[in-house]
Design an enzyme around this catalytic site. Structure first.
Site, mmCIF file in Angstrom:
data_model
loop_
_atom_site.group_PDB
_atom_site.id
_atom_site.type_symbol
_atom_site.label_atom_id
_atom_site.label_comp_id
_atom_site.label_asym_id
_atom_site.label_seq_id
_atom_site.Cartn_x
_atom_site.Cartn_y
_atom_site.Cartn_z
ATOM 1 N N ILE A 1 51.013 44.070 35.566
ATOM 2 C CA ILE A 1 50.959 43.002 34.552
ATOM 3 C C ILE A 1 50.805 41.639 35.230
ATOM 4 O O ILE A 1 51.107 40.613 34.647
ATOM 5 C CB ILE A 1 52.227 43.005 33.651
ATOM 6 C CG1 ILE A 1 53.516 42.946 34.490
ATOM 7 C CG2 ILE A 1 52.225 44.191 32.727
ATOM 8 C CD1 ILE A 1 54.780 42.722 33.658
ATOM 9 N N ARG B 1 48.002 40.213 38.174
ATOM 10 C CA ARG B 1 46.589 39.880 38.222
ATOM 11 C C ARG B 1 45.848 41.096 38.774
ATOM 12 O O ARG B 1 46.365 41.799 39.653
ATOM 13 C CB ARG B 1 46.335 38.685 39.148
ATOM 14 C CG ARG B 1 46.732 37.347 38.559
ATOM 15 C CD ARG B 1 45.794 36.933 37.409
ATOM 16 N NE ARG B 1 46.120 35.639 36.840
ATOM 17 C CZ ARG B 1 46.908 35.444 35.772
ATOM 18 N NH1 ARG B 1 47.470 36.471 35.153
ATOM 19 N NH2 ARG B 1 47.130 34.225 35.309
ATOM 20 N N GLU C 1 37.885 40.649 35.132
ATOM 21 C CA GLU C 1 37.991 40.552 33.661
ATOM 22 C C GLU C 1 36.853 39.723 33.069
ATOM 23 O O GLU C 1 36.471 38.729 33.676
ATOM 24 C CB GLU C 1 39.334 39.901 33.288
ATOM 25 C CG GLU C 1 40.504 40.763 33.668
ATOM 26 C CD GLU C 1 41.852 40.131 33.337
ATOM 27 O OE1 GLU C 1 41.904 39.150 32.561
ATOM 28 O OE2 GLU C 1 42.857 40.626 33.865
ATOM 29 N N HIS D 1 44.635 42.239 28.680
ATOM 30 C CA HIS D 1 45.404 41.058 29.117
ATOM 31 C C HIS D 1 46.207 40.445 27.957
ATOM 32 O O HIS D 1 45.993 39.307 27.556
ATOM 33 C CB HIS D 1 44.483 40.008 29.752
ATOM 34 C CG HIS D 1 45.208 39.114 30.708
ATOM 35 N ND1 HIS D 1 44.707 38.714 31.916
ATOM 36 C CD2 HIS D 1 46.437 38.529 30.639
ATOM 37 C CE1 HIS D 1 45.567 37.928 32.535
ATOM 38 N NE2 HIS D 1 46.638 37.800 31.776
HETATM 39 C C1 DGY Z 1 49.449 33.749 32.525
HETATM 40 O O1 DGY Z 1 50.081 32.915 31.887
HETATM 41 O O2 DGY Z 1 49.207 33.634 33.729
HETATM 42 C C2 DGY Z 1 48.983 34.937 31.797
HETATM 43 O O3 DGY Z 1 48.395 35.867 32.603
HETATM 44 C C3 DGY Z 1 48.105 34.555 30.642
HETATM 45 O O4 DGY Z 1 48.754 35.139 29.586
#
Ligand code: DGY
Length: 315
Positions: A232, A234, A263, A281
């Site tokens: 969750i 990158r 992405e 995402h």
């Molecule tokens: C962030 O805030 O970095 C998230 O990945 C975008 O939701």
């Protein structure tokens, strides 16, 4: 003051921005060239993920008109903060307000991958479900297992809390420094130690040069055959091809991904896998969280415009 907001944000925040600034609203991610032009055309920019504020964009802009990039998002690896600092551009982000929403998506993926929810849902929607079967679609138990958190920052700690309090899990973590998450979590010395011991691995490290391809083929090979891998953070943090190879071979039981290397491109091979839950995402995607993120990004720009140091400054 001319403000570019690169993508539509919550209406109440947009209204506030329009009341104070001369706002231009964008619709699509800025290419490097567009980011560079924006730096010469606006006093402030409220960018987000996908806007390419690279070193080359700053370079091309020369002495930019822009004084602040009030990023919408906690992650800012799409902005070269060193190049921004060198060009005299302040960068801010939006931490804290998205911690719980993002941890919840981590858990959505853990549970969906463990319990084969994606496969089950596809079966039902295809009209192919043959009814209850004692041996059909068996998943993996979550309660009482070992949760391994890679990166024990705010989001990692929120994932760990849910695992400990909600699912009675033993929590281990890999992080540069020791963290007190307010629960019995054990720090391991190496990434390999974590990969070997955890039943569920959740990656929450920030993106950037230091973490690119942190999870490589060797790290994945160290996982238990029944292990489930969740990302969750990158996409770049994981060697996507190595992960696909591991999933195709059945070397690990499954994965849950909210982020991808390029992405919005999601490789065909990944989309073909039954043992992988794929989300677009969604980490911070709740109405409340996205409004709070917009507000924080705008508040940082307002502080700066009023001559104060913005609270969430990162460079
Ligand atoms: C962030 O805030 O970095 C998230 O990945 C975008 O939701």
């Amino acid at each position: 003051m001319k403000l570019l907001i690169t993508r539509p944000i919550a209406q109440p925040v947009l209204d506030q921005a329009r009341a104070r600034f001369d706002v231009t609203l964008g619709e699509a991610p800025l290419s490097e060239e567009e980011a560079s032009s924006a730096l010469t055309a606006y006093d402030a920019i409220l960018p987000t993920l996908g806007d390419a504020f690279t070193a080359a964009a700053f370079d091309r802009a020369g002495t930019p008109r822009t004084r602040i990039l009030g990023n919408f998002g906690v992650g800012y690896n799409h902005i070269d903060v060193a190049a921004a600092a060198a060009a005299g551009v302040v960068v801010t982000n939006t931490p804290d307000v998205l911690t719980d929403a993002t941890a919840d998506i981590g858990w959505t993926l853990i549970l969906a991958a463990a319990r084969r929810a994606g496969e089950g849902e596809r079966l039902v929607r295809a009209g192919q479900w043959g009814g209850f079967g004692p041996q059909s679609l068996l998943g993996t138990h979550v309660t009482g297992k070992v949760l391994g958190v890679v990166g024990m920052g705010r989001i990692g700690q929120a994932v760990a809390r849910r695992g400990h309090h909600g699912f009675g899990m033993d929590v281990i973590y890999f992080n540069r420094s020791e963290k007190d998450a307010g629960l019995p979590a054990r720090q391991v010395d190496t990434l390999r130690d974590l990969m070997v011991q955890a039943d569920f691995v959740v990656v929450t490290v920030p993106g950037g040069a230091r973490t690119t391809k942190l999870i490589d083929a060797d790290a994945l090979a160290a996982m238990k055959p029944g292990g489930i891998f969740v990302n969750i953070s990158r996409g770049e943090v994981v060697d996507e091809v190595a992960l696909i190879d591991a999933l195709e071979r059945g070397a690990i039981a499954g994965a849950g991904l909210d982020v991808y290397e390029a992405e919005p491109h999601v490789p065909e091979r990944l989309r073909a896998l039954e043992n992988c839950v794929l989300l677009p995402h969604l980490g911070s995607a709740t109405v409340e969280t996205r409004q709070a993120m917009g507000q924080m990004a705008l508040d940082n720009i307002i502080s700066f415009a009023e001559g104060r140091d913005p609270r969430q400054r990162v460079n």
